[in-house]
Design an enzyme around this catalytic site. Structure first.
Site, PDB file in Angstrom:
ATOM      1  N   HIS A 296     -25.170  46.920 -64.605  1.00 43.23           N
ATOM      2  CA  HIS A 296     -25.862  46.590 -66.001  1.00 43.23           C
ATOM      3  C   HIS A 296     -25.369  44.901 -66.442  1.00 43.23           C
ATOM      4  CE1 HIS A 296     -27.023  47.401 -70.205  1.00 43.23           C
ATOM      5  NE2 HIS A 296     -26.207  46.594 -70.520  1.00 43.23           N
ATOM      6  N   GLU A 297     -24.082  44.955 -66.308  1.00 44.43           N
ATOM      7  CA  GLU A 297     -23.272  43.533 -66.653  1.00 44.43           C
ATOM      8  C   GLU A 297     -23.727  42.561 -65.546  1.00 44.43           C
ATOM      9  OE1 GLU A 297     -22.056  43.796 -69.604  1.00 44.43           O
ATOM     10  OE2 GLU A 297     -22.084  46.069 -69.647  1.00 44.43           O
ATOM     11  N   GLU A 319     -30.731  43.420 -73.049  1.00 45.86           N
ATOM     12  CA  GLU A 319     -30.234  44.706 -73.112  1.00 45.86           C
ATOM     13  C   GLU A 319     -30.937  45.650 -72.471  1.00 45.86           C
ATOM     14  OE1 GLU A 319     -27.028  45.198 -73.086  1.00 45.86           O
ATOM     15  OE2 GLU A 319     -26.277  43.691 -74.331  1.00 45.86           O
TER      16      GLU A 319
END
Length: 836
Positions: A296-297, A319
C-alpha cells in the site's frame, strides 16, 4: 480555518535546518523559503502551529537580510509576514523559530524504545494531513509543491534519516554533527520526513535501493519486510510503467505511531507490527497485513507522491489506488492466499456497512481543504474507493484499465491533479464513458439497492439508495451489471448490461430457471430478490455449491444487510441460513459467524437466544472439525477462520471450544510454544476461562514482550474477561500502563465482550479527562467501538451527552455522528425484534 497564502504566491524551494535536543525535547529551526509571486505581493501567509517565531526576514544580496514584521494567528494557524515592498517574481523568506518535540504523534514528535531496562528517546515526523506546520512554517497544502533540502544537527552517536540520501556529514562541535541530505524532487509538505535516533539499517540483497531501518534489538525481525518491500517495488514499477524516481526507499519501524503507516517519499514509516515479522509470533493473517501495508505504502510512491491531489477533496486519488493495488501486489506474489476474497471481507463489506448510514460522505469529499482521515472517512476514501476501482476495472477490462493509469501517471508526474484528470486518461485508453460512470460513483454519497423480480422471460429491475434507516433519496447510479443466468438444462450464461435509469427490463429467456445479480461480487451495490421462486432456486444452488464461494458470500451478505434494514425478520434470516449449514468455505462461514455474533450482541430474548443457539452450535461444530492446531500448509482463509471460531466460541460458551482453549492456554502459561495462528485466540480463551490467574499472567507477559505483535495479542486478550472485578482491573491497567497508541485495542475488544458491554459506557463517562489528551485518531476509535453496542437502551442519554460535551469542531465529531447512527440502528433492531 483560514488556509495558506494568496494563490498568486507559491513556494518553490525549502531549505530547512533543525537542531533537535532529545533530552530537552525541543528544537531550534531555521527555514529559508524561496517563493514566486505571480503578481506584486505585499504580504505572505504561511501555515504555522505550536511554533515560537524568533525572526522573519527577506533575503537580499549576499548574506544580508531585511527584518520583516510578522503576526501569528494561532486560531487560524497562520503566520503573516509583511514584506518591505510589493514583490513580484522570485524572492526568499528566512524564518528562525523554536518548537517542542511533542508527545502527540503528530508533527515532530517523541517516541522511545527500551533496551536492557533503559528507555531511549527518538524523534520522528508525521505530517499528513496538515502537520508539517508543527515542524516548520510552510504552505501546508498538497497543491503547494516545492523542493526540499534538509539539514539536521544531532548528537554524534545518533543517526539522522530523511527522504533522500545523505549528501554530507560534518562536525558541528560539542559532540554534535550536521547531516545534510540531497534535494528532494518537487513534492508536497506532508510527504517530508526526518528522524533522529539509534537507528540501524541494511539494504536489500536484490535491490539496494530498498533499505529496512529499525531500532536496536529488532534486527532478526526485519528480513521478511525487506524482502517483500523489494518485491512490491518491482511490482509497482512493472505495473505502472514508470521507474521509481528516488535513489532510495527506506522502510522504517517506529514504536509510537497513531496510524498504520505513512508513505513519506523515500522514507516510509510503519507501526512495528506492520513491518517486523517474527515467525514464532506473527500469524498468517498478520503476515498478510504486513505485506498489504508495505505494498500500500509503496503504491503511494506513485499515487500520491509522484502525482498528488491538488486538494484534500481528491485524497481518494491517493488512498483508493493504494488500497486496490496494495492487495493486487500481494495477490501477484501469493495467489494461494485468496487475497481478493479477503478484500471483499475486510474492505468491501465494511465499506458498504459504513456507506449504508445516512450520515455518510462521497468518496470525493467536498470542501476538502482540511480533510482528516479518521474512522468515519477511511472506509469511504480507502475501502469504498478501492472497491469502486475494482468495479470499473471489471467493466473496462485489465488492459484498458492499466493503459489509462499509465497515461494518467505519465501525463501528471510531479504535478497535482483532480478526479477529472483520471477520467480523461481512462476514457482515452478504453473508449468507454468513464466520466459519466465514475463521476456519479465518486461524487454521490451512498450506494444502490437493486430490487429484482421476474415476469415470464423478463427481469424487472429498479434501483434506489440503500440505507439502514430508509431515508428518502432520489439518487440514480450507472451500474455495470453482471448477471448469471441459470438455465433449466443445468448450464449458465453471463449477461452484461449498464443500468443508468431508475427501472430497467432485461430479456433473460424462458429457459432461465434462476438468476444471480452481481456475479463475482465486483459491483458495489446490494441486491434484494422480490421473487420467491428465484430465492428458492438460489438457496438450492448455494446448498449444492453451484454458486461460487464468492457469490454464496455475497448473497448472504446482502440478505444480512436487509435484516439490519429491518426488511427481513430474524426468523426469515435464520431459516435462510439453513441453506448454508453444510458450508465449508472460510470466506462464507466467517461472514455468517460475524453476522450471528453481531445479532447476539444486539438482540434481546427470545430472538437473541435463537441467534446464539445457532451460532454456538455452528461455531462449535466448526471448531471441532478444524481443531486447535493448524495443519501444515493450510489455506490462509482457513487459518483466519480457526482464530475467529475460537474466540467467538469462548464468548458464546461453546462446549467444544472451551476444553480446546483451556488446554492450550495451560501449555502457553508453561512456556510451551503455541502456533502463532491461534496464539491470540488461546490468550482470549484463557482470559475468559481463567480470570484473575490469566490477568496476572498476561500482565507479566506484557512486561516481558519485546514484539509489538505479542503486545497486541496480550492487549486483545485483556478485553476478554468475564468477571466484573477482573474487567475493572483490566480497564485500570489500560489507562495507567498501556501506551496511548494501543489503548483502543482492549477497549474495542471489551465493546464486543458480552460480559463487559454493560460496563463500558459508564467507564467512558467516568474517564473522559483521562482520554482527552490522547491522539484524536485513538480517541475516536475508542468512541466508535463503545457507543454502537454499549449505549444500547441508553440512546437518548448517550446522544444528550455528546450534544452537551462535544463541539462541532472537535476532531472526533464525525466519528461521534457515525457511532450515534450505528447505535440508533442497533436500537431499532433491538426494539423491532425485542421481547414480545
Amino acid at each position: 480555518m483560514t488556509e495558506n497564502a494568496p494563490s498568486d504566491v507559491h513556494p518553490t524551494h525549502y531549505r530547512i535546518e533543525l537542531t533537535p535536543d532529545l533530552s530537552r525535547l525541543d528544537f531550534f529551526g531555521r527555514v529559508r523559503i524561496s517563493c514566486f509571486a505571480e503578481a506584486p505581493a505585499q504580504k505572505i501567509n504561511l501555515n504555522i502551529l505550536d511554533l515560537a517565531v524568533k525572526r522573519c526576514a527577506l533575503a537580499t544580496e549576499g548574506d544580508a537580510a531585511i527584518t520583516c514584521p510578522y503576526h501569528v494567528d494561532p486560531e487560524a494557524e497562520r503566520l503573516g509576514i509583511e514584506l518591505p515592498e510589493a514583490l513580484e517574481g522570485e524572492f526568499e523568506i528566512q524564518i528562525d523559530y523554536y518548537g517542542d518535540i511533542n508527545r502527540s504523534m503528530a508533527g515532530f514528535y517523541r517516541s522511545q524504545y527500551t533496551m536492557n531496562g533503559r528507555i531511549h528517546p527518538i524523534a520522528v515526523t508525521q505530517f499528513q494531513e496538515s502537520d508539517a506546520r508543527r515542524a516548520f512554517p510552510c504552505m501546508d497544502q498538497p497543491g503547494c509543491k516545492a523542493f526540499f533540502e534538509v539539514a539536521l544537527t544531532v548528537d554524534e552517536t545518533l543517526q539522522a534519516i530523511s527522504n533522500m540520501p545523505v549528501r554530507s556529514q560534518s562536525s558541528a562541535g560539542e559532540g554534535k554533527k550536521t547531516v545534510r541530505f540531497e534535494k528532494t524532487p518537487r513534492m508536497s509538505t506532508y510527504l517530508l520526513f526526518f528522524g533522529v535516533g539509534d537507528f540501524e539499517s541494511r539494504p536489500g540483497e536484490n535491490d539496494k535501493r530498498v533499505r529496512v531501518v529499525w531500532l536496536p534489538g529488532m534486527a532478526e525481525e526485519t528480513a521478511y519486510g525487506l524482502e517483500f518491500g523489494q518485491k512490491a517495488l518491482d511490482y509497482c514499477e512493472s505495473t505502472f510503467g514508470i521507474p521509481y524516481p528516488l535513489p532510495k526507499l527506506d522502510l522504517i519501524a517506529v514504536p509510537d505511531f497513531a496510524f498504520g503507516a505513512m508513505e513519506n517519499w523515500g522514507a516510509i514509516t510503519f507501526r512495528e507490527n506492520l513491518l517486523l515479522y517474527n515467525p514464532a509470533i506473527t500469524s498468517a493473517e498478520s503476515e498478510e497485513r504486513i505485506c498489504e501495508v508495505i505494498a500500500h505504502e509503496i503504491v503511494h510512491q506513485w499515487f500520491g507522491n509522484l502525482v498528488t491531489p491538488s486538494d484534500w477533496a481528491y485524497l481518494w486519488l491517493n488512498e483508493s489506488f493504494a488500497t486496490y493495488f496494495g492487495f493486487g501486489a500481494v495477490a501477484h506474489y501469493h495467489p494461494d492466499w485468496q487475497i481478493w476474497e479477503h478484500f471483499l471481507a475486510t474492505e468491501t463489506e465494511p465499506a458498504m456497512a459504513r456507506d449504508a448510514l445516512t450520515d455518510t460522505s462521497a468518496i470525493e469529499i467536498s470542501g476538502g481543504s482540511h480533510v482528516v482521515i479518521n474512522s468515519s472517512t477511511a472506509p469511504i476514501i480507502y475501502s469504498k474507493g478501492g472497491s469502486i476501482l475494482r468495479q470499473i476495472r471489471s467493466y473496462l477490462n485489465e488492459e484498458a484499465f492499466q493503459a489509462g493509469l499509465r497515461k494518467y501517471l505519465t501525463r501528471h508526474a510531479y504535478s497535482c491533479t483532480v478526479s477529472r484528470d483520471l477520467w480523461t486518461a481512462l476514457e482515452s485508453a478504453s473508449g468507454q464513458p468513464v466520466s459519466r460512470i465514475m463521476e456519479t460513483w465518486v461524487e454521490t454519497p451512498g450506494h444502490p439497492l437493486l430490487v429484482a423480480r421476474r415476469e415470464n422471460d423478463r427481469l424487472i429491475l429498479r434501483q434506489k439508495r440503500f440505507s439502514y434507516l430508509h431515508r428518502p433519496d432520489s439518487a440514480i447510479w450507472p451500474i455495470p451489471l453482471l448477471i448469471r443466468i441459470f438455465d433449466a438444462d443445468g448450464t449458465s450464461r453471463l449477461l452484461t448490461e449498464m443500468m443508468d435509469t431508475a427501472e430497467m427490463e432485461i430479456q433473460i429467456g424462458e429457459q432461465a430457471s434462476g438468476y444471480k445479480i452481481n456475479d463475482g461480487q465486483s459491483g458495489f451495490y446490494r441486491v434484494a430478490y422480490d421473487d420467491p421462486a428465484n430465492v428458492e432456486t438460489l438457496c438450492r444452488l448455494a446448498e449444492q455449491n453451484k454458486l461460487t464461494a464468492v457469490d454464496r458470500w455475497g448473497y448472504e451478505s446482502d440478505v444480512y444487510a436487509l435484516v439490519k434494514a429491518r426488511q427481513y425478520s430474524i426468523d426469515q434470516y435464520l431459516k435462510f441460513l439453513s441453506a448454508y449449514r453444510q458450508e465449508r468455505h472460510s470466506l462464507v462461514l466467517s461472514g455468517i459467524f460475524g453476522h450471528l455474533f453481531e445479532l447476539f450482541l444486539i438482540l434481546k430474548a427470545p430472538e437473541r437466544d435463537k441467534a446464539a443457539h445457532l451460532a454456538r452450535q455452528w461455531v462449535g461444530e466448526t471448531a471441532h472439525r478444524l481443531g486447535i492446531t493448524p495443519a501444515g500448509n493450510e489455506p490462509h482463509g482457513l487459518l483466519r477462520l480457526r482464530r475467529q471460531v475460537l474466540h467467538l466460541g469462548a464468548f458464546l460458551d461453546s462446549p467444544e471450544v472451551k476444553p480446546l482453549g483451556v488446554e492450550a492456554f495451560g501449555r502457553l502459561m508453561e512456556s510451551t510454544p503455541v502456533s502463532p495462528d491461534v496464539r491470540q485466540a488461546v490468550m482470549q480463551i484463557g482470559a475468559w476461562t481463567s480470570g484473575k490467574t490469566a490477568f496476572n499472567w498476561l500482565v507479566r507477559q506484557m512486561g516481558l514482550a519485546s514484539s509489538e505483535q505479542d503486545r497486541i495479542n496480550i492487549l486483545t486478550a485483556l478485553g476478554c474477561f468475564r468477571e466484573t472485578e477482573v474487567i475493572e482491573k483490566a480497564l485500570d491497567y489500560i489507562l495507567t500502563n498501556t501506551p496511548d497508541r494501543n489503548k483502543f485495542i482492549p477497549v474495542s475488544q471489551m465493546s464486543r465482550n458480552p460480559r463487559a458491554v454493560s460496563l463500558m459506557w459508564d467507564w467512558y463517562i467516568g474517564h473522559q479527562e483521562d482520554l482527552a489528551g490522547i491522539h484524536p485518531i485513538i480517541r475516536e476509535r475508542i468512541i466508535g467501538a463503545i457507543v454502537p453496542t454499549c449505549g444500547l437502551d441508553r440512546f437518548e442519554e448517550v446522544k444528550a451527552h455528546f450534544d452537551t460535551h462535544l463541539s462541532k469542531t472537535d476532531p472526533t465529531a464525525p466519528v461521534v455522528r457515525m457511532a450515534l447512527e450505528k447505535l440508533e440502528i442497533n436500537q431499532m433492531i433491538r426494539d423491532t425484534y425485542g421481547e414480545k
